[in-house]
Design a protein around this motif. Structure first.
Motif, mmCIF file in Angstrom:
data_model
loop_
_atom_site.group_PDB
_atom_site.id
_atom_site.type_symbol
_atom_site.label_atom_id
_atom_site.label_comp_id
_atom_site.label_asym_id
_atom_site.label_seq_id
_atom_site.Cartn_x
_atom_site.Cartn_y
_atom_site.Cartn_z
ATOM 1 N N ILE A 216 0.837 -1.232 0.030
ATOM 2 C CA ILE A 216 -0.058 0.034 -0.097
ATOM 3 C C ILE A 216 0.903 1.325 -0.031
ATOM 4 O O ILE A 216 1.747 1.462 1.029
ATOM 5 C CB ILE A 216 -0.970 0.147 1.316
ATOM 6 C CG1 ILE A 216 -1.933 -1.083 1.295
ATOM 7 C CG2 ILE A 216 -1.756 1.316 1.088
ATOM 8 C CD1 ILE A 216 -2.811 -1.772 0.518
ATOM 9 N N ALA A 217 0.685 2.158 -1.089
ATOM 10 C CA ALA A 217 1.399 3.439 -1.091
ATOM 11 C C ALA A 217 0.452 4.392 -0.666
ATOM 12 O O ALA A 217 -0.387 4.497 -1.548
ATOM 13 C CB ALA A 217 2.032 3.657 -2.563
ATOM 14 N N PHE A 218 0.526 5.083 0.389
ATOM 15 C CA PHE A 218 -0.439 5.864 0.645
ATOM 16 C C PHE A 218 -0.290 7.133 1.105
ATOM 17 O O PHE A 218 1.003 7.289 1.738
ATOM 18 C CB PHE A 218 -0.910 5.199 2.463
ATOM 19 C CG PHE A 218 -2.125 6.117 3.043
ATOM 20 C CD1 PHE A 218 -3.403 6.058 2.414
ATOM 21 C CD2 PHE A 218 -1.710 6.639 4.105
ATOM 22 C CE1 PHE A 218 -4.243 6.983 2.772
ATOM 23 C CE2 PHE A 218 -2.896 7.745 4.493
ATOM 24 C CZ PHE A 218 -4.032 7.688 4.306
ATOM 25 N N THR A 219 -0.881 8.168 0.799
ATOM 26 C CA THR A 219 -0.650 9.349 1.125
ATOM 27 C C THR A 219 -1.938 10.255 1.924
ATOM 28 O O THR A 219 -3.131 9.985 1.074
ATOM 29 C CB THR A 219 -0.264 10.448 0.093
ATOM 30 O OG1 THR A 219 0.943 9.950 -0.459
ATOM 31 C CG2 THR A 219 -0.119 12.042 0.545
ATOM 32 N N GLY A 220 -2.152 10.498 3.109
ATOM 33 C CA GLY A 220 -3.368 11.037 3.705
ATOM 34 C C GLY A 220 -3.025 11.365 5.099
ATOM 35 O O GLY A 220 -2.022 11.591 5.476
ATOM 36 N N SER A 221 -4.014 11.332 5.634
ATOM 37 C CA SER A 221 -4.142 11.904 7.122
ATOM 38 C C SER A 221 -3.078 10.605 8.015
ATOM 39 O O SER A 221 -3.356 9.532 7.782
ATOM 40 C CB SER A 221 -5.494 12.053 7.810
ATOM 41 O OG SER A 221 -6.241 10.998 7.498
ATOM 42 N N THR A 222 -2.856 11.218 9.213
ATOM 43 C CA THR A 222 -2.182 10.171 10.059
ATOM 44 C C THR A 222 -3.152 9.259 10.523
ATOM 45 O O THR A 222 -2.823 7.916 10.795
ATOM 46 C CB THR A 222 -1.326 10.938 11.162
ATOM 47 O OG1 THR A 222 -0.356 11.741 10.584
ATOM 48 C CG2 THR A 222 -0.671 10.093 12.066
ATOM 49 N N ALA A 223 -4.319 9.427 10.824
ATOM 50 C CA ALA A 223 -5.522 8.735 11.340
ATOM 51 C C ALA A 223 -5.651 7.561 10.669
ATOM 52 O O ALA A 223 -5.607 6.376 10.870
ATOM 53 C CB ALA A 223 -6.522 9.485 11.939
ATOM 54 N N VAL A 224 -5.983 7.917 9.230
ATOM 55 C CA VAL A 224 -6.182 6.767 8.247
ATOM 56 C C VAL A 224 -4.794 5.909 7.736
ATOM 57 O O VAL A 224 -4.845 4.663 7.916
ATOM 58 C CB VAL A 224 -6.896 7.496 6.841
ATOM 59 C CG1 VAL A 224 -6.802 6.285 5.958
ATOM 60 C CG2 VAL A 224 -8.040 8.206 7.115
ATOM 61 N N GLY A 225 -3.780 6.533 8.006
ATOM 62 C CA GLY A 225 -2.559 5.713 7.855
ATOM 63 C C GLY A 225 -2.223 4.832 9.008
ATOM 64 O O GLY A 225 -1.976 3.621 8.839
ATOM 65 N N GLN A 226 -2.655 5.152 9.919
ATOM 66 C CA GLN A 226 -2.623 4.242 11.034
ATOM 67 C C GLN A 226 -3.313 2.881 10.868
ATOM 68 O O GLN A 226 -3.112 1.858 11.169
ATOM 69 C CB GLN A 226 -2.955 4.874 12.409
ATOM 70 C CG GLN A 226 -1.508 5.957 12.775
ATOM 71 C CD GLN A 226 -1.962 6.539 14.230
ATOM 72 O OE1 GLN A 226 -3.066 7.307 14.057
ATOM 73 N NE2 GLN A 226 -1.274 6.846 15.067
ATOM 74 N N ASN A 227 -4.498 3.481 10.499
ATOM 75 C CA ASN A 227 -5.623 2.392 10.175
ATOM 76 C C ASN A 227 -4.987 1.257 9.193
ATOM 77 O O ASN A 227 -5.238 0.085 9.261
ATOM 78 C CB ASN A 227 -6.744 2.979 9.647
ATOM 79 C CG ASN A 227 -8.044 2.840 10.708
ATOM 80 O OD1 ASN A 227 -8.423 1.829 11.372
ATOM 81 N ND2 ASN A 227 -8.786 4.104 10.726
ATOM 82 N N ILE A 228 -4.456 1.816 8.028
ATOM 83 C CA ILE A 228 -4.062 1.083 6.907
ATOM 84 C C ILE A 228 -2.847 0.137 7.405
ATOM 85 O O ILE A 228 -3.143 -1.097 7.237
ATOM 86 C CB ILE A 228 -3.752 2.104 5.810
ATOM 87 C CG1 ILE A 228 -4.979 2.661 5.249
ATOM 88 C CG2 ILE A 228 -2.835 1.254 4.834
ATOM 89 C CD1 ILE A 228 -4.651 3.547 4.035
ATOM 90 N N ILE A 229 -2.070 0.660 8.288
ATOM 91 C CA ILE A 229 -1.007 -0.030 8.824
ATOM 92 C C ILE A 229 -1.616 -1.202 9.611
ATOM 93 O O ILE A 229 -1.147 -2.589 9.470
ATOM 94 C CB ILE A 229 -0.118 0.832 9.619
ATOM 95 C CG1 ILE A 229 0.755 1.728 8.854
ATOM 96 C CG2 ILE A 229 0.854 -0.343 10.289
ATOM 97 C CD1 ILE A 229 1.190 2.711 9.552
ATOM 98 N N ARG A 230 -2.723 -0.930 10.609
ATOM 99 C CA ARG A 230 -3.305 -2.144 11.349
ATOM 100 C C ARG A 230 -3.942 -3.068 10.394
ATOM 101 O O ARG A 230 -3.703 -4.219 10.586
ATOM 102 C CB ARG A 230 -4.286 -1.403 12.267
ATOM 103 C CG ARG A 230 -3.645 -1.080 13.366
ATOM 104 C CD ARG A 230 -4.799 -0.600 14.641
ATOM 105 N NE ARG A 230 -5.661 0.538 14.103
ATOM 106 C CZ ARG A 230 -5.503 1.740 14.351
ATOM 107 N NH1 ARG A 230 -4.305 1.962 15.324
ATOM 108 N NH2 ARG A 230 -6.269 2.543 14.126
ATOM 109 N N ASN A 231 -4.739 -2.498 9.589
ATOM 110 C CA ASN A 231 -5.498 -3.571 8.590
ATOM 111 C C ASN A 231 -4.773 -4.256 7.654
ATOM 112 O O ASN A 231 -5.134 -5.529 7.203
ATOM 113 C CB ASN A 231 -6.586 -2.811 8.063
ATOM 114 C CG ASN A 231 -7.545 -1.993 9.007
ATOM 115 O OD1 ASN A 231 -7.720 -2.637 10.300
ATOM 116 N ND2 ASN A 231 -8.410 -1.138 8.581
#
Ligand code: NAP
Length: 495
Positions: free
Chosen positions: A239-254
């Motif tokens: 996953i190459a992600f740019t966005g908010s820290t909160a959504v980034g944390q979700n993505i790492i968890r999921n």
């Protein structure tokens, strides 16, 4: 920025947006669409497909098939490079269409896009096209045994899901797609729901340039369901992600269950420090554009201004004057310096921060209100709060809008302490005539980018990314290829 007025391009109704899966444009499997809205006129520009989970499945399957087929992943590097150069040329040829889309969708001034963003985007494809020629090379290494050798080989990761934010939609997509394609990966791109229009045009460019069917897939739709499905999908490798820290944390968890590779380009609250010995004209310009370019909807906006006490009052006065004189208007109008915020949700969020600033101990010296141009539009005045402290909400939270708290300080040590007193670490700036001091402080500030006597400088060659809660991994520069490749060691007995 600061362009001579030229002709004003006209808005146009665009064809509705579809999904690109396996080289073919198609509607969502259930036919659903969502409108995308122009924040200047507050009218619908067009409808865009709202992909279902079934569509997400098809897009990932298409990318996986294309990766395994090898028409791209095993294509000779020079052939891959030629196609990436063609993407760059087509972007330049179609620059005005892209500029119109970004102005209508995100409220970015048309001229800024043509002058700054488009050369950066095509430059990314040229840089990574060039790097594709040799960056995948490996090595031939000795071991303890005279008759064994290790051959190292760099390989692509597989399927990359690129999930991108509403601001700078084209640039932040190209900064992922160019290195990912250069390394031989295949891609599923999910743009932000508020600003999908340049993603549609980019997907067409990639097809027209000759990238094989299935290598590049585009799905539009909501992050919480569609984005999440990509994050959890076992056949997606990164996953190459740019966005908010909160959504980034979700993505790492999921993504953890399937051990996804991730790069995280997240939020910021970047300090810009003006010392008393700075060239004040240049420093005030850097501070003004640092926060107000693209109406503050910039991850690396200089959103905390630290000013040394001897020049504090003068800087406050000059910035307030510049903010009060700023030209807000239609992003298509060449005289416009600041367009509207990109969406109603962002507009409402930023308004609340303006109110929070007004209710705080800080002193409002410019802006502080919303604006309509010709009776419409999601405009917020460039807003400056003097006498702020670093503890206020407006100094701690990423506002992502045209709001600037100014904080006074005394001397280097206090400047560094305040600059680093934030969970974020994306960018910073130091405005001073003393280059030795600037370089000393640049070493001590925890940020992925430090600008000295300037702000908002970008080049495809410059590695870009965050420290601390602003993320990890680097986009741009040869370093970016590291996060789209993996090494294999092949041991050979040559006895
Ligand atoms: P966001 O709300 O985090 O959304 C970013 C992307 O993630 C969108 O495509 C969104 O889809 C999707 N998404 C939302 N929830 C998801 C989930 N649970 N799983 C997977 N994907 C999901 O960010 P934004 O408001 O668009 O952008 C502003 C933020 O991006 C700011 O914090 C800014 O600092 C940051 N940013 C960072 C950089 C950098 O390089 N460091 C650059 C630009 C922006 P939807 O649009 O459908 O919700």
């Amino acid at each position: 920025m600061n362009q001579e007025p030229t002709r004003m391009p006209q808005r146009k109704r665009l064809a509705s947006g579809q999904l690109l899966i396996d080289g073919k444009w198609r509607n969502a499997s259930d036919g659903a669409t969502v409108p995308t809205v122009d924040p200047t006129t507050e009218e619908t520009i067009t409808e865009v497909a709202k992909a279902t989970l079934e569509d997400a499945e098809s897009a990932v399957a298409s990318a996986r098939r294309a990766f395994e087929a090898g028409d791209w992943s095993r294509l000779h590097h020079e052939a891959r490079a030629k196609i990436l150069f063609r993407v760059a040329d087509l972007l330049d040829e179609r620059a005005e269409d892209f500029a119109l889309r970004e102005a209508m969708d995100m409220g970015m001034p048309y001229r800024d896009f043509l002058d700054v963003i488009m050369p950066h985007c095509s430059g990314l494809f040229r840089l990574f096209g060039g790097l594709a020629m040799h960056a995948m090379d490996g090595a031939y290494r000795a071991t303890y045994e005279p008759h064994t050798r290790i051959l190292t080989r760099r390989e692509p990761l597989g399927v990359v899901a690129a999930i991108t934010p509403f601001n700078f939609p084209l640039a932040l997509t190209c900064s992922k797609v160019a290195p990912a394609l250069a390394a031989g990966n295949t891609i599923v791109h999910k743009p932000a729901s508020d600003t999908p229009l340049t993603a549609l045009a980019l997907a067409q460019v990639i097809l027209d340039a000759g990238v094989p069917d299935g290598v590049y897939n585009l799905v539009t739709g909501p992050g919480g369901t569609l984005g999440d499905a990509l994050v959890r999908h076992p056949l997606v490798d990164k996953i190459a992600f740019t966005g908010s820290t909160a959504v980034g944390q979700n993505i790492i968890r999921n993504g953890a269950a399937t051990l996804k590779h991730t790069t995280m380009e997240l939020g910021g609250k970047s300090p810009n420090i003006i010392f008393a010995d700075a060239d004040l004209d240049a420093a005030v310009q850097a501070a003004f554009w640092g926060i107000f370019w693209n109406k503050g909807e910039v991850c690396v906006a200089g959103s905390r201004l630290l000013v040394e006490r001897p020049i504090y009052d003068e800087v406050v006065e000059r910035l307030a004057a510049l903010a009060n004189a700023a030209v807000l208007g239609d992003p298509l109008d060449p005289r416009t310096q600041m367009g509207p915020l990109a969406s109603k949700a962002e507009f409402d969020k930023v308004r609340q921060y303006v109110e929070s600033g007004k209710a705080s101990s800080a002193r409002l010296v410019a802006g502080g209100d919303v604006r309509k141009i010709d009776g419409r539009g999601l405009f917020i005045e460039p807003t400056v709060f003097a006498d702020a402290t670093n503890e206020l909400k407006i100094s701690r939270d990423e506002i992502f809008g045209p709001v600037l708290p100014i904080i006074p300080f005394d001397g280097d040590e206090e400047a560094v302490r305040i600059a680093n007193d934030t969970p974020y670490g994306l960018a910073a700036g130091i405005q001073t005539r003393d280059l030795s001091r600037a370089l000393r402080l640049a070493d001590r500030i925890a940020a992925g980018t430090v600008w000295i006597n300037t702000w908002h400088k970008y080049h495809p060659n410059g590695p870009f990314g965050g420290y601390k809660m602003s993320g990890y991994g680097r986009e741009q520069g040869a370093e970016a290829l590291e996060s789209y490749t993996q090494y294999k060691s092949i041991w050979a007995n040559i006895a």
